[in-house]
Scaffold this motif. Sequence first.
Motif, short mmCIF file in Angstrom:
data_model
loop_
_atom_site.label_atom_id
_atom_site.label_comp_id
_atom_site.label_asym_id
_atom_site.label_seq_id
_atom_site.Cartn_x
_atom_site.Cartn_y
_atom_site.Cartn_z
N SER A 120 0.83 -1.20 0.00
CA SER A 120 0.00 0.00 0.00
C SER A 120 0.87 1.25 0.00
O SER A 120 1.78 1.39 0.83
N TRP A 121 0.57 2.20 -0.91
CA TRP A 121 1.35 3.43 -0.97
C TRP A 121 1.23 4.22 0.31
O TRP A 121 2.21 4.75 0.83
N GLN A 122 0.02 4.35 0.85
CA GLN A 122 -0.20 5.14 2.06
C GLN A 122 0.62 4.58 3.22
O GLN A 122 1.24 5.33 3.96
N GLU A 123 0.64 3.27 3.36
CA GLU A 123 1.42 2.65 4.43
C GLU A 123 2.92 2.91 4.23
O GLU A 123 3.64 3.17 5.18
N TYR A 124 3.38 2.81 2.97
CA TYR A 124 4.80 3.05 2.70
C TYR A 124 5.17 4.48 3.02
O TYR A 124 6.19 4.73 3.65
N GLN A 125 4.36 5.43 2.60
CA GLN A 125 4.66 6.84 2.83
C GLN A 125 4.75 7.12 4.33
O GLN A 125 5.68 7.78 4.79
N GLU A 126 3.79 6.64 5.10
CA GLU A 126 3.81 6.86 6.55
C GLU A 126 5.02 6.18 7.19
O GLU A 126 5.69 6.78 8.04
N ALA A 127 5.31 4.95 6.78
CA ALA A 127 6.44 4.22 7.35
C ALA A 127 7.76 4.90 6.99
O ALA A 127 8.66 5.01 7.84
N LYS B 80 10.62 -1.21 1.53
CA LYS B 80 10.69 -0.98 0.09
C LYS B 80 9.28 -0.93 -0.49
O LYS B 80 8.34 -1.50 0.05
N PHE B 81 9.18 -0.25 -1.62
CA PHE B 81 7.93 -0.17 -2.37
C PHE B 81 8.29 -0.26 -3.84
O PHE B 81 9.24 0.38 -4.30
N LYS B 82 7.56 -1.09 -4.59
CA LYS B 82 7.82 -1.17 -6.02
C LYS B 82 6.49 -1.09 -6.77
O LYS B 82 5.45 -1.52 -6.27
#
Length: 89
Positions: free
Chosen positions: A6-13, A50-52
């Motif tokens: 999830s983008w939102q989770e990645y951004q917050e993390a 990481k996010f891809k």
Amino acid sequence: MVYIASWQEYQEAAENLYTKSPNKARYCVKWRSSEGKLVLKITDDTTCIKFKTYSSIFLNRFEALNLSLMQKMQNKRPTPIVHSLSAPD
């Protein structure tokens, strides 16, 4: 290494990880044009997230995250507090 879906989770993390240890955090962006793949990674040597994505929809979100992290990474010193010393009567 943990890929967050999830983008939102990645951004917050990512923002929390940088806030927790700004002197140790490293942020890496990898773009593979042949695959159309964007990989974002942030680590502080103990935690790595990481996010891809293969979608171009995330480019605006990616730009907003970069702006947010760069604002936090600016080396601004707090404004000094000036105390006036008054002579005792």
